[in-house]
Design a protein around this motif. Structure first.
Motif, PDB file in Angstrom:
ATOM      1  N   MET A 136       0.826  -1.201   0.000  1.00 14.27           N
ATOM      2  CA  MET A 136       0.000   0.000   0.000  1.00 14.27           C
ATOM      3  C   MET A 136       0.861   1.252   0.000  1.00 14.27           C
ATOM      4  SD  MET A 136      -3.033   1.122  -0.151  1.00 14.27           S
ATOM      5  CE  MET A 136      -3.873   2.682   0.034  1.00 14.27           C
ATOM      6  N   GLU A 137       1.939   1.228   0.758  1.00 17.16           N
ATOM      7  CA  GLU A 137       2.854   2.363   0.777  1.00 17.16           C
ATOM      8  C   GLU A 137       3.460   2.587  -0.603  1.00 17.16           C
ATOM      9  OE1 GLU A 137       6.349   4.201   3.651  1.00 17.16           O
ATOM     10  OE2 GLU A 137       5.893   2.052   3.735  1.00 17.16           O
ATOM     11  N   GLY A 146       3.624   5.477  -5.805  1.00 15.93           N
ATOM     12  CA  GLY A 146       3.449   5.401  -7.254  1.00 15.93           C
ATOM     13  C   GLY A 146       2.423   6.383  -7.769  1.00 15.93           C
ATOM     14  N   MET A 147       1.302   6.523  -7.053  1.00 16.11           N
ATOM     15  CA  MET A 147       0.271   7.465  -7.477  1.00 16.11           C
ATOM     16  C   MET A 147       0.769   8.904  -7.413  1.00 16.11           C
ATOM     17  SD  MET A 147      -3.361   5.947  -6.066  1.00 16.11           S
ATOM     18  CE  MET A 147      -2.823   5.780  -4.365  1.00 16.11           C
ATOM     19  N   HIS A 159       3.512  -2.474  -8.679  1.00 18.23           N
ATOM     20  CA  HIS A 159       2.265  -1.770  -8.398  1.00 18.23           C
ATOM     21  C   HIS A 159       1.476  -1.439  -9.647  1.00 18.23           C
ATOM     22  CE1 HIS A 159       5.335  -0.592  -5.293  1.00 18.23           C
ATOM     23  NE2 HIS A 159       4.440  -1.227  -4.564  1.00 18.23           N
ATOM     24  N   GLY A 160       2.023  -1.709 -10.831  1.00 18.17           N
ATOM     25  CA  GLY A 160       1.301  -1.436 -12.060  1.00 18.17           C
ATOM     26  C   GLY A 160       1.196   0.036 -12.416  1.00 18.17           C
ATOM     27  N   LEU A 161       2.127   0.859 -11.904  1.00 20.10           N
ATOM     28  CA  LEU A 161       2.071   2.297 -12.174  1.00 20.10           C
ATOM     29  C   LEU A 161       3.292   2.812 -12.931  1.00 20.10           C
ATOM     30  CD1 LEU A 161       0.671   3.514  -8.740  1.00 20.10           C
ATOM     31  CD2 LEU A 161      -0.512   3.625 -10.930  1.00 20.10           C
ATOM     32  N   GLY A 162       4.364   2.031 -12.981  1.00 22.62           N
ATOM     33  CA  GLY A 162       5.611   2.507 -13.573  1.00 22.62           C
ATOM     34  C   GLY A 162       5.492   2.872 -15.039  1.00 22.62           C
ATOM     35  N   LEU A 163       4.959   1.958 -15.860  1.00 21.26           N
ATOM     36  CA  LEU A 163       4.865   2.228 -17.300  1.00 21.26           C
ATOM     37  C   LEU A 163       3.827   3.298 -17.604  1.00 21.26           C
ATOM     38  CD1 LEU A 163       5.251  -1.325 -18.879  1.00 21.26           C
ATOM     39  CD2 LEU A 163       6.916   0.536 -18.815  1.00 21.26           C
ATOM     40  N   ALA A 164       2.776   3.387 -16.800  1.00 25.71           N
ATOM     41  CA  ALA A 164       1.801   4.468 -16.989  1.00 25.71           C
ATOM     42  C   ALA A 164       2.458   5.822 -16.743  1.00 25.71           C
ATOM     43  CB  ALA A 164       0.613   4.266 -16.044  1.00 25.71           C
TER      44      ALA A 164
END
Length: 358
Positions: free
Chosen positions: A186-187, A192-193, A317-322
């Motif tokens: 979660m951290e 990432g967000m 976390h699925g945020l890096g490529l975005a």
């Protein structure tokens, strides 16, 4: 071609001609560009927008006022999408505008001219900047508010593990470890967000940057963080780009970090940063011989919170490529990837050239 159209193309737009009068009195700032990149006419709204007489516009190269456009006119055959461009006035002041190009005559002749409408986005940009600042404050506050309870939860879980582990059975210890693991994840999601938010809103200061040196720095960071792994890391010499250095470091850390992660189950991992030339554009490439992915799912690759591998295989976390895609688009570029399952992957991105190179 009608006489009125000919008048416009030669900079003569008499109000007695219907088309010429429409051009002269149109409320949108409008210019006529020849295919050679010269301005042949400017209406009253354009003269007001550029704060000058027609004599300072007509006959001049469009790149004096639209430095990012380069030789783009030669490829225009139909009305273009509205595009955001930097504009320079004759007095040296700059502003941001929305530009659309429309061919005056639709055929394949290189001699045709283009009607350009220019909309000043200064006020719009100021509103966006204010909204971005407000949103940035909100996300920072939200991140801080989320971290507080999360730290308390994790702190008590770790204290429970330290002080009461002996009184817990194996199932209880497993539950406790899952709580701590979920807290860490979660951290990471919060970080990432916030990073993705900043990537889309941070101010940019582009300059010519030595990407080879930046890549070598990221390789050093990866090796230092995981000394026991031996990975072949290559980078071609002399690679440069016109970028914001802070945002580009975020791009490289994400792409090279992914390559490092996805080669962790390969006997001898290999990562390479290099360039390719395609359709007159330089593509910057990160290639590895790691897990790869099924190209059937490639359309999901750059979506936030989307992962193509299980968490227990490769954490993330699925945020890096975005985040990377946002930064590349802010640099006027695009990004793509190709891979095969268990045969490695290559992620490529291109960037808008330095204005002087257009």
């Amino acid at each position: 071609m009608t006489n009125a159209a000919e008048n416009i193309l030669t900079g003569q737009a008499p109000e007695t001609d219907g088309l010429g009068s429409l051009f002269a009195c149109h409320p949108a700032a409008s210019l006529i560009f020849t295919r050679a990149g010269k301005i042949s006419a400017a209406n009253a709204a354009a003269r007001i927008l550029f704060r000058c007489d027609a004599a300072l516009l007509v006959g001049k190269s469009m790149t004096e006022f639209f430095p990012e456009m380069g030789n783009a006119l030669r490829q225009v055959r139909t009305a273009t999408e509205h595009q955001r461009v930097a504009v320079r006035r004759p007095d040296g002041n700059n502003f941001v505008a929305r530009l659309q190009l429309v061919p005056l005559v639709r055929d394949e002749s290189e001699s045709n001219s283009l009607l350009a409408t220019v909309e000043d986005l200064t006020e719009h940009e100021l509103e966006i900047a204010a909204s971005n600042k407000e949103f940035e404050s909100f996300t920072s506050a939200a991140g801080h508010d989320l971290r507080g309870p999360l730290r308390i939860l994790k702190g008590f879980a770790e204290a429970l593990e330290d002080e009461c582990a002996e009184s817990l059975n194996d199932e209880g210890k497993t539950f406790l470890k899952e709580i701590i693991k979920a807290s860490d994840r979660m951290e990471g999601l919060i970080d990432g967000m916030l990073a993705m938010s900043r990537a889309g809103r941070a101010e940019m200061a582009c300059e010519q940057v030595d990407l080879t040196t930046l890549v070598e720095l990221v390789y050093y960071e990866l090796r230092h963080a995981e000394n026991e792994r031996k990975v072949d890391c290559e980078v071609a010499a002399g690679i440069t780009a016109w970028v914001d250095v802070r945002l580009m470091m975020t791009v490289l850390r994400n792409l090279l970090g992914n390559a490092w992660k996805f080669t962790s189950r390969t006997a001898q991992g290999s990562i390479r940063f290099h360039t390719e030339e395609r359709d007159g554009c330089t593509w910057y490439c990160v290639s590895d011989n790691g897990a790869g992915f099924d190209m059937a799912h490639a359309d999901r690759l750059f979506k936030p919170f989307t992962r193509l591998h299980r968490q227990d295989e490769f954490p993330g976390h699925g945020l890096g490529l975005a985040t990377v895609q946002r930064i590349v688009k802010r640099h006027g570029g695009s990004i793509e990837a190709e891979a095969a399952a268990n045969q490695g992957a290559t992620v490529r991105f291109c960037l808008r050239p330095r204005p002087e190179d257009l």
